[in-house]
Design an enzyme around this catalytic site. Structure first.
Site, mmCIF file in Angstrom:
data_model
loop_
_atom_site.group_PDB
_atom_site.id
_atom_site.type_symbol
_atom_site.label_atom_id
_atom_site.label_comp_id
_atom_site.label_asym_id
_atom_site.label_seq_id
_atom_site.Cartn_x
_atom_site.Cartn_y
_atom_site.Cartn_z
ATOM 1 N N PRO A 90 0.814 -1.221 0.000
ATOM 2 C CA PRO A 90 0.000 0.000 0.000
ATOM 3 C C PRO A 90 0.845 1.267 0.000
ATOM 4 O O PRO A 90 0.325 2.357 -0.222
ATOM 5 C CB PRO A 90 -0.840 -0.126 1.280
ATOM 6 N N GLU A 117 2.088 -8.178 8.345
ATOM 7 C CA GLU A 117 2.485 -6.766 8.341
ATOM 8 C C GLU A 117 3.280 -6.397 7.091
ATOM 9 O O GLU A 117 3.696 -5.252 6.922
ATOM 10 C CB GLU A 117 3.320 -6.432 9.583
ATOM 11 N N ARG A 154 -2.578 -8.160 -20.536
ATOM 12 C CA ARG A 154 -3.485 -7.872 -21.663
ATOM 13 C C ARG A 154 -2.910 -6.830 -22.619
ATOM 14 O O ARG A 154 -3.424 -6.655 -23.710
ATOM 15 C CB ARG A 154 -4.883 -7.502 -21.197
ATOM 16 N N ASP A 169 -9.584 1.371 -25.080
ATOM 17 C CA ASP A 169 -10.001 1.233 -23.690
ATOM 18 C C ASP A 169 -9.851 2.523 -22.916
ATOM 19 O O ASP A 169 -9.025 3.366 -23.247
ATOM 20 C CB ASP A 169 -9.138 0.173 -22.986
HETATM 21 N N1 SAH Z 1 1.636 -3.015 7.290
HETATM 22 C C1 SAH Z 1 1.625 -2.799 5.886
HETATM 23 C C2 SAH Z 1 0.412 -3.417 5.219
HETATM 24 C C3 SAH Z 1 0.487 -4.896 5.120
HETATM 25 S S1 SAH Z 1 -0.887 -5.554 4.271
HETATM 26 C C4 SAH Z 1 1.567 -1.302 5.603
HETATM 27 O O1 SAH Z 1 0.806 -0.616 6.266
HETATM 28 O O2 SAH Z 1 2.253 -0.838 4.687
HETATM 29 C C5 SAH Z 1 -0.274 -7.134 3.788
HETATM 30 C C6 SAH Z 1 0.166 -7.253 2.354
HETATM 31 O O3 SAH Z 1 -0.945 -7.053 1.513
HETATM 32 C C7 SAH Z 1 1.211 -6.259 1.894
HETATM 33 O O4 SAH Z 1 2.503 -6.715 2.185
HETATM 34 C C8 SAH Z 1 0.965 -6.209 0.386
HETATM 35 O O5 SAH Z 1 1.600 -7.293 -0.262
HETATM 36 C C9 SAH Z 1 -0.531 -6.443 0.300
HETATM 37 N N2 SAH Z 1 -1.306 -5.195 0.140
HETATM 38 C C10 SAH Z 1 -2.210 -4.698 1.002
HETATM 39 N N3 SAH Z 1 -2.783 -3.582 0.533
HETATM 40 C C11 SAH Z 1 -2.242 -3.345 -0.680
HETATM 41 C C12 SAH Z 1 -2.429 -2.327 -1.669
HETATM 42 N N4 SAH Z 1 -3.266 -1.322 -1.503
HETATM 43 N N5 SAH Z 1 -1.696 -2.423 -2.807
HETATM 44 C C13 SAH Z 1 -0.828 -3.434 -2.996
HETATM 45 N N6 SAH Z 1 -0.613 -4.408 -2.081
HETATM 46 C C14 SAH Z 1 -1.302 -4.381 -0.938
#
Ligand code: SAH
Length: 262
Positions: A90, A117, A154, A169
């Site tokens: 994220p 995490e 794609r 698209d």
């Molecule tokens: N503690 C981390 C979140 C971990 S969520 C933080 O706050 O940055 C667990 C996993 O889900 C992450 O390692 C990632 O691989 C995935 N993930 C969660 N949300 C995501 C998002 N919005 N985009 C991409 N990967 C995501």
């Protein structure tokens, strides 16, 4: 051929995506090569442990760096070439159609799916791209990995049968797509959330006449007009960076003038 390697502790979540639809066909035809790797296969202990508690304390578990490094070494040896390593997170760069297009130019992508995490910070040493699919937090990187795989694959030539459909698209030129219709010419339905008796009456919905006209110049112009109008209405933020042609620029000027009329 473009290669994709996905590293996850839940291979079963991703496998079904490769057996159906356009991606399934592209994989079967050898246009893309997708391998799914179980992170546990790169552990060395009897219990195949991939996570551990965080240094400094606090809640949650952290994915250990050593299985990831071993997985990346093995994948690079297997593919025999340097690979672009994508970390799903994220905290990453927002994943957009532009990013998808850029990534579709590389020869091989590795996508790392986090859990808990997330990863030990040191794995970022081996990562070339950190991508987020949106401002929300999921339980794991498998859905983000599938989204990146789908959007990038794609765009690989030969994956989608009709290249023109990809060019039209939404986002591909910074405009939303025009509306699509197919048979029948007329169909009756009730209005959504109909409350009054009047609203409950069926309405007949017709395909716009221009699409039935057989006049290709008019149809082309109408589609452009619709694409520009929709973008102006729904996503005006896209227009500044959109690559509009002269005709579309003129359509936009007309629409803005109409809208701004008192
Ligand atoms: N503690 C981390 C979140 C971990 S969520 C933080 O706050 O940055 C667990 C996993 O889900 C992450 O390692 C990632 O691989 C995935 N993930 C969660 N949300 C995501 C998002 N919005 N985009 C991409 N990967 C995501």
């Amino acid at each position: 051929m473009m290669t994709f390697d996905i590293v996850t502790i839940f291979p079963a979540m991703i496998e079904p995506q490769l057996t159906a639809g356009i991606l399934g066909r592209a994989a079967a035809a050898g246009v893309i090569d997708v391998k799914i790797h179980d992170l546990r296969d790169f552990t060395t202990d009897r219990h195949r442990v991939v996570d551990d508690t965080p240094y400094g304390g606090g809640p949650g578990m952290v994915l250990k760096p050593d299985p990831i490094f071993r997985a990346l070494d093995a994948i690079e040896a297997d593919r025999g070439r340097p690979l672009t390593v994508v970390l799903t997170s994220p905290q990453g760069t927002p994943f957009t159609q532009l990013e998808a297009r850029r990534l579709s130019q590389v020869r091989g992508l590795v996508i790392l799916c986090g859990r808990y995490e997330g990863f030990d910070e040191r794995i970022r040493e081996r990562v070339s791209e950190e991508l987020s699919i949106g401002d929300y937090v999921l339980t794991g990187g498998e859905l983000p990995a599938m989204i990146v795989l789908d959007a990038v694959a794609r765009l690989v030539p030969g994956v989608v049968g009709d290249e023109a459909s990809v060019a039209n698209d939404s986002f591909s030129r910074g405009l939303l797509d025009f509306p699509h219709y197919t048979r029948p010419v007329e169909i009756a339905t009730t209005a959504p959330n109909a409350r009054s008796a009047e609203a409950l009456a069926e309405r007949v919905l017709r395909v716009p006449d221009v699409l039935l006209s057989g006049n290709h110049a008019q149809i082309r112009r109408w589609r452009k007009q619709q694409a520009v109008a929709r973008t102006l209405e729904r996503r005006p933020d896209l227009l500044a960076a959109a690559g509009l042609d002269d005709e579309e620029r003129e359509i936009l000027r007309e629409l803005v003038a109409q809208r701004d009329k008192p």
